[in-house]
Design a protein around this motif. Structure first.
Motif, PDB file in Angstrom:
ATOM      1  N   ASP A  89       0.827  -1.214   0.000  1.00  9.62           N
ATOM      2  CA  ASP A  89       0.000   0.000   0.000  1.00  9.62           C
ATOM      3  C   ASP A  89       0.862   1.266   0.000  1.00  9.62           C
ATOM      4  OD1 ASP A  89      -2.379   1.375  -0.042  1.00  9.62           O
ATOM      5  OD2 ASP A  89      -2.738   1.227   2.113  1.00  9.62           O
ATOM      6  N   GLY A 134      -0.064   5.593  -4.271  1.00 17.55           N
ATOM      7  CA  GLY A 134      -0.668   6.887  -4.586  1.00 17.55           C
ATOM      8  C   GLY A 134      -0.057   8.001  -3.749  1.00 17.55           C
ATOM      9  N   ARG A 135       0.116   7.736  -2.453  1.00 16.45           N
ATOM     10  CA  ARG A 135       0.688   8.753  -1.559  1.00 16.45           C
ATOM     11  C   ARG A 135       2.144   9.035  -1.905  1.00 16.45           C
ATOM     12  NH1 ARG A 135      -1.521   5.834   3.660  1.00 16.45           N
ATOM     13  NH2 ARG A 135      -2.077   4.326   2.042  1.00 16.45           N
ATOM     14  N   ARG A 153     -11.968   2.565  -8.295  1.00 16.10           N
ATOM     15  CA  ARG A 153     -11.071   3.666  -8.689  1.00 16.10           C
ATOM     16  C   ARG A 153     -11.352   4.132 -10.118  1.00 16.10           C
ATOM     17  NH1 ARG A 153      -5.354   2.507  -5.718  1.00 16.10           N
ATOM     18  NH2 ARG A 153      -6.262   1.832  -3.744  1.00 16.10           N
ATOM     19  N   ARG A 164      -0.693   9.336  -9.763  1.00 12.36           N
ATOM     20  CA  ARG A 164      -0.788   8.070  -9.029  1.00 12.36           C
ATOM     21  C   ARG A 164      -0.173   6.919  -9.826  1.00 12.36           C
ATOM     22  NH1 ARG A 164      -4.124   7.554  -4.833  1.00 12.36           N
ATOM     23  NH2 ARG A 164      -4.437   5.357  -5.345  1.00 12.36           N
TER      24      ARG A 164
HETATM   25  C1  IPE Z   1      -1.495   0.295  -3.399  1.00 13.22           C
HETATM   26  O1  IPE Z   1      -1.307   1.667  -3.389  1.00 13.22           O
HETATM   27  C2  IPE Z   1      -1.801  -0.240  -4.785  1.00 13.22           C
HETATM   28  C3  IPE Z   1      -3.176  -0.711  -4.960  1.00 13.22           C
HETATM   29  C4  IPE Z   1      -4.101  -0.716  -4.053  1.00 13.22           C
HETATM   30  C5  IPE Z   1      -3.520  -1.213  -6.280  1.00 13.22           C
HETATM   31  P1  IPE Z   1      -2.534   2.676  -3.375  1.00 13.22           P
HETATM   32  O2  IPE Z   1      -2.877   2.988  -4.800  1.00 13.22           O
HETATM   33  O3  IPE Z   1      -3.645   2.184  -2.559  1.00 13.22           O
HETATM   34  O4  IPE Z   1      -1.857   3.932  -2.701  1.00 13.22           O
HETATM   35  P2  IPE Z   1      -2.503   4.930  -1.646  1.00 13.22           P
HETATM   36  O5  IPE Z   1      -3.052   4.092  -0.523  1.00 13.22           O
HETATM   37  O6  IPE Z   1      -3.571   5.669  -2.366  1.00 13.22           O
HETATM   38  O7  IPE Z   1      -1.382   5.793  -1.219  1.00 13.22           O
END
Ligand code: IPE
Ligand code: IPE
Ligand code: MG
Length: 233
Positions: free
Chosen positions: A13, A16-17, A64, A26
């Motif tokens: 996880d 995105g951050r 998403r 992202r």
């Molecule tokens: C994990 O990173 C990848 C997937 C869930 C596919 P995220 O995309 O959830 O990243 P954050 O949590 O938004 O930072």
């Protein structure tokens, strides 16, 4: 000597951050996340882990934006193709957990082929949890069980019987589940199998996670006392 967990699950996880922190899209985070996945497969194989389950895409991640979902699916495809030589060299077997029927046809095909091409390899097993949800796996398992027992009624159902209807019944339960990006929740990962998994959470975003971080998690695991509901020895 600390015990090496036979089966490690990772909730990868924070892609995105990681990207947002850098003012990037992202998708850039997912690209870097793929590099981290490759790094950690190597580290786990070298450490002597037998099974590594990577939470790649959940049954809830379809919520998403369409372009983000398409990007992740394209990355998975690229990963499966691009890493085949590495798997061959290291005798790594690829497997899938999740609902293949709910994946785009080309991804499901690629995944099936990667599983078939590597099914004879006896090194570490990498289980890609793709379109995976713990609740979904349990519900699909119940459906399989009912279909098999159709006509005869469900009869007695014991825990050991039910295991046969999970996506990969032969796998041992995860010993250790690692989650990156600081979140303290399961997000529907290995609900049945993870009943007694040890949890280890890293504050690092997944693209920043290193082989040394993975080793630190293994070292921590070695110090845990697992009681399975029993009393202190
Ligand atoms: C994990 O990173 C990848 C997937 C869930 C596919 P995220 O995309 O959830 O990243 P954050 O949590 O938004 O930072
Ligand atoms: C869990 O991460 C799913 C994967 C890592 C593939 P999420 O980012 O989807 O989880 P939540 O939404 O923070 O619970
Ligand atoms: Mg997330």
């Amino acid at each position: 000597m600390s015990a090496i967990p036979a089966h490690v699950g990772i909730i990868m996880d924070g892609n995105g951050r990681w990207a947002r922190q850098r003012g990037q899209l992202r998708t850039q985070g997912h690209l870097e996340g793929l590099k981290a996945a490759k790094r950690i497969v190597k580290a786990a194989s070298e450490a002597g882990v037998s099974y590594l389950t990577l939470y790649t895409f959940s049954t809830e991640n379809w919520k998403r934006a369409a372009d983000e979902v398409a990007f992740i699916m394209a990355l998975v495809k690229q990963y499966l193709r691009g890493e085949l030589d590495f798997y061959r060299e290291n005798r790594i077997r690829i497997r899938h957990a999740g609902d293949a029927g709910g994946l785009p046809a080309d991804i499901a095909k690629e995944l099936r082929e990667a599983c078939e091409d590597t099914c004879g390899f006896t090194g570490m097993q990498v289980i890609l949890a793709l379109n995976y949800g713990g609740r979904d796996e349990i519900i699909r398992g119940i459906r399989k069980l009912l279909a098999e027992r159709a006509g005869g009624g469900p009869g007695e159902i014991r825990e050991a019987d039910f295991r046969r209807y999970l996506d990969n019944p032969d796998l041992p339960d995860p010993d250790l589940i690692i989650r990156t990006a600081g979140e303290m929740r399961t997000s529907n990962f290995l609900l049945w199998e993870g009943a007694y998994a040890e949890y280890w959470v890293s504050e690092k975003f997944w693209p920043d996670f290193t082989g040394d971080d993975f080793k630190a998690a293994l070292a921590q695991f070695g110090k845990r006392e697992r009681r399975y509901g029993g009393a202190n020895s």
